[in-house]
Motif scaffolding. Structure first.
Motif, PDB file in Angstrom:
ATOM      1  N   VAL A  84      -7.015   2.754  10.905  1.00 24.95           N
ATOM      2  CA  VAL A  84      -6.510   3.974  10.263  1.00 24.95           C
ATOM      3  C   VAL A  84      -4.985   3.962  10.237  1.00 24.95           C
ATOM      4  O   VAL A  84      -4.350   4.194   9.193  1.00 24.95           O
ATOM      5  CB  VAL A  84      -7.029   5.228  10.989  1.00 24.95           C
ATOM      6  N   VAL A  85      -4.372   3.674  11.376  1.00 22.02           N
ATOM      7  CA  VAL A  85      -2.907   3.722  11.462  1.00 22.02           C
ATOM      8  C   VAL A  85      -2.281   2.549  10.711  1.00 22.02           C
ATOM      9  O   VAL A  85      -1.464   2.730   9.796  1.00 22.02           O
ATOM     10  CB  VAL A  85      -2.454   3.726  12.940  1.00 22.02           C
ATOM     11  N   SER A  88      -3.170   2.510   6.892  1.00 23.15           N
ATOM     12  CA  SER A  88      -2.421   3.487   6.094  1.00 23.15           C
ATOM     13  C   SER A  88      -1.007   2.995   5.828  1.00 23.15           C
ATOM     14  O   SER A  88      -0.499   3.073   4.701  1.00 23.15           O
ATOM     15  CB  SER A  88      -2.381   4.836   6.814  1.00 23.15           C
ATOM     16  N   ILE A  89      -0.364   2.463   6.869  1.00 18.80           N
ATOM     17  CA  ILE A  89       0.999   1.951   6.702  1.00 18.80           C
ATOM     18  C   ILE A  89       1.008   0.762   5.740  1.00 18.80           C
ATOM     19  O   ILE A  89       1.876   0.650   4.868  1.00 18.80           O
ATOM     20  CB  ILE A  89       1.592   1.555   8.063  1.00 18.80           C
ATOM     21  N   LEU A  91      -1.113   0.046   3.324  1.00 18.22           N
ATOM     22  CA  LEU A  91      -1.366   0.469   1.946  1.00 18.22           C
ATOM     23  C   LEU A  91      -0.123   1.084   1.314  1.00 18.22           C
ATOM     24  O   LEU A  91       0.195   0.825   0.149  1.00 18.22           O
ATOM     25  CB  LEU A  91      -2.525   1.465   1.905  1.00 18.22           C
ATOM     26  N   ILE A  92       0.591   1.894   2.092  1.00 18.56           N
ATOM     27  CA  ILE A  92       1.803   2.532   1.568  1.00 18.56           C
ATOM     28  C   ILE A  92       2.905   1.494   1.359  1.00 18.56           C
ATOM     29  O   ILE A  92       3.575   1.462   0.324  1.00 18.56           O
ATOM     30  CB  ILE A  92       2.276   3.645   2.515  1.00 18.56           C
ATOM     31  N   VAL A 369     -13.762   4.449   8.034  1.00 13.66           N
ATOM     32  CA  VAL A 369     -12.740   3.554   7.482  1.00 13.66           C
ATOM     33  C   VAL A 369     -13.363   2.627   6.449  1.00 13.66           C
ATOM     34  O   VAL A 369     -12.803   2.390   5.375  1.00 13.66           O
ATOM     35  CB  VAL A 369     -12.077   2.736   8.609  1.00 13.66           C
TER      36      VAL A 369
END
Length: 702
Positions: A84-85, A88-89, A91-92, A369
């Motif tokens: 998750v952490v 997310s980073i 993907l951004i 996820v």
């Protein structure tokens, strides 16, 4: 019959701590295989077999669903938090250009398929340094998870088959089966290594012997009585093997005989401390800080790689070697994140008021996820394709072939930085490659890799054949032929369009697949009669590492291509050969210089004498044999000064050391139009002569 209770082994936690530190430090500072993962496999197999057989000896059976649920409660929360952490980073940070790849990586990690993904993409574990997926290290979790699920099911079924005798006979039978499995898997691993060591590295069947051997040791070898002195010696030898595994030659293929070094070491330590007073090594491993670290070792393993990738993203210069202080900060932050995640999971698992048992509220995290990643994968191709097209379209377009050559010459004279937002690496590749996966096209994928060129082209089509260079050039070819011919990609990775013996010799086991693919192209050409077949491939097999092929590689490659061009001509199919861009071997040095605003002279690659000779021989041989060609070397290099700039007109010409980028391909549309449109029109008009631009060195040929 009730099995005796085994006291908690603190030395085992210490061994886990060492394994996690070996993996983390090898990734951070040394870039080698440390043997830490193999230690984890041996421990995992040892404990799993002990647990399952202990359950059978206590109750006569294994609750398969309950055992799988226990594993899920132990593994899913930590993996879910990291995904998750870090996901997310990632993907951004990667943006829409790499959305598809990152989403697939997250999905593979969340569903215990990362080892299969890395094997299918031929990812060399050490070959690319830190330029790899943020979740590559999940491959080991995937292997152990697959083995664990299989072992639980099979031993559970064994208990059912043994019936009332399960408690008495399960240990010996399961031990024998695990021994046979270890031998069979080890033999299979060595066979696969001889065929192709890259996918073998991640193969669960090839890795199973490490886990099976751990289980065999737990069920069989622990029955052998050992004197205290023997235990002490075993432990010393074992810990020495574990600590020195990373010093073994890195060219020894894993998981072959060399992998016995750390696995044997781990098992010696486990056996030495089993059911006896602690030996000196055991007391050392039971040191409180090591035991504490062992308790968060799973989190440390999962966190250290994305943290390290984050460091390199923030400071690209660390990609060539992480400094002592930055590396120590990576290790400290990874330990802190592992501890914090472990505490969070413990808090989330505490019983709520009025609850009689712990409720693992974070267990659904990993399936969630995986579901989110599946949604991202579904929408990613469209987003990514538009992003790649926008990136390519933003590249400055020369008004003429002469202007592009002027840009190339200017970049050699005075290297310039790329325009803002220019991308390199995987993000710079074409959507035909990244999204549509057309780097290798077989008969079943023809429709997926055919690109209509509106307005209606009345069935006219041009083919792009060769190796991965063909799909890299696809954006430029499609733009050049828009409205004139549909473009059919029909290439195969690592498959030059040549019948030369040098190809078979260099490709080894892939040669047969390459020959079959070329035969398919010729068969389809006889059936579909395309208007033009564009041939391009890499195979710059000259210089260091290729001296065994001789000095006349260019002529032999060209003769093989000329042979295939003649076969196409006999079918009434026109073909033209365009050489690919020469390799840009030291590309990373330029990227580092751009990132740190240093001297950009590293952004100019010399065109070596051997490379120039190879190209000239190919041009001469194909032209002398009556083949049609366009001399493309001037598209990428200043031939007079024997120099090739990585950046021309503000964009990266190369996406990686071997392939041009999508913006680089689109930037050459004017040259491709001059090269290809006259040939397509000549075919459509029934002309038989070759266009004027066939002559090497002409205006369109550069």
């Amino acid at each position: 019959m009730t099995a005796p209770t085994t006291p908690r082994r603190h030395d085992l936690q210490g061994l886990r701590a060492l394994a996690s530190l070996l993996v983390a430090t090898s990734h951070i500072w040394f870039g080698n295989v440390s043997g830490g993962v193999d230690v984890f496999f041996a421990i995992g197999g040892f404990l799993l077999a002990s647990s399952l057989i202990g359950e059978i000896e206590r109750s006569g059976r294994v609750g398969i669903i309950a055992a799988l649920w226990r594993q899920a409660k132990r593994l899913f929360p930590m993996a879910g938090i990291v995904l998750v952490v870090a996901g997310s980073i990632a993907l951004i940070a990667s943006g829409p250009l790499l959305l598809n790849r990152v989403a697939h990586d997250i999905s593979a990690a969340a569903t215990y398929r990362m080892n299969e993904r890395l094997a299918s993409t031929a990812t060399d574990y050490l070959g690319a340094g830190l330029a790899k997926s943020e979740f590559q290290h999940f491959w080991a979790m995937s292997v152990q998870g697959q083995w664990t699920a299989l072992c639980i099911v099979l031993i559970g079924l064994l208990a059912v088959a043994l019936g009332d005798g399960a408690a008495r006979r399960a240990r010996s039978i399961a031990g024998a089966l695990l021994g046979v499995a270890a031998v069979a898997s080890f033999a299979y691993a060595n066979q696969q290594i001889a065929i192709d060591p890259v996918p073998a590295y991640y193969d669960t069947l090839a890795r199973s012997w490490e886990l099976a051997l751990g289980g065999f040791a737990a069920l069989v070898l622990t029955r052998i009585p050992l004197a205290p002195l023997a235990r002490a010696i075993m432990a010393v030898v074992g810990i020495a093997l574990v600590l020195t595994a990373g010093m073994l030659p890195q060219h020894f293929a894993q998981p072959g005989a060399v992998t016995l070094w750390p696995v044997t070491g781990a098992l010696l330590v486990l056996l030495a401390g089993h059911g006896a007073d602690s030996v000196p090594v055991g007391r050392l491993l039971s040191w409180r800080p090591l035991v504490w670290l062992g308790g968060i070792s799973y989190g440390l393993y999962l966190w250290h790689w994305p943290v390290l990738k984050g460091l390199v993203a923030l400071d690209p210069s660390q990609g060539d070697g992480v400094g002592l202080l930055p590396g120590a900060l990576v290790l400290a932050l990874s330990i802190a994140l592992a501890w914090g995640s472990t505490r969070l999971i413990a808090l989330a698992s505490r019983p709520r008021p009025r609850e009689s048992r712990s409720v693992p509220r974070l267990v659904p995290l990993l399936p969630a996820v995986a579901t989110a990643a599946a949604v991202a994968i579904a929408i990613a191709p469209g987003i990514q394709e538009r992003a790649i097209a926008a990136q390519a379209a933003a590249a400055p377009q020369p008004e003429s072939p002469a202007q592009l050559q002027e840009w190339v010459a200017q970049s050699v004279s005075k290297p310039t930085a790329p325009m803002r937002g220019a991308v390199s690496g995987e993000a710079g590749q074409s959507s035909e490659w990244l999204v549509d996966e057309c780097s290798t096209v077989d008969e079943l994928e023809l429709d997926a890799c055919r690109y209509p060129a509106p307005p209606a082209t009345h069935g006219r089509e041009a083919w792009l054949v060769g190796d991965s260079q063909a799909v890299a050039l696809a954006p430029g070819v499609r733009a050049a032929l828009a409205g004139h011919a549909d473009v059919q990609l029909l290439g195969r990775e690592m498959c030059p369009f040549s019948s030369a013996p040098v190809v078979a010799r260099e490709l080894g086991d892939e040669a047969a697949a390459c020959e079959a693919h070329i035969a398919l192209v010729l068969e389809l050409a006889a059936e579909r009669r395309p208007d033009l077949v564009v041939i391009t491939y890499g195979a710059w097999w000259v210089g260091d590492g290729y001296r065994h092929l001789g000095v006349d590689v260019g002529r032999r490659l060209a003769e093989g291509t000329l042979d295939l061009m003649r076969q196409l001509d006999a079918l009434g199919v026109r073909s033209v050969w365009l050489d690919s861009a020469p390799p840009f071997a030291e590309m990373q040095e330029c990227l580092d210089a751009v990132a740190t605003d240093d001297d950009l002279t590293t952004c100019i690659a010399p065109l070596g004498d051997e490379e120039l000779r190879r190209h000239e021989r190919m041009v001469e041989t194909i032209a002398a044999g009556g083949g049609d060609l366009v001399d493309t070397l001037g598209w990428y290099c200043d031939v007079e000064r024997l120099a090739c700039p990585l950046i021309a007109g503000g964009v990266y010409t190369w996406a990686d050391p071997h392939h041009i980028s999508a913006p680089g391909a689109v930037q050459r549309v004017a040259l491709l139009e001059d090269a290809l449109l006259p040939r397509v029109r000549a075919t459509q008009e029934g002309a038989t002569g070759l266009p004027e631009s066939t002559v090497p060195g002409s205006a369109s040929g550069g």
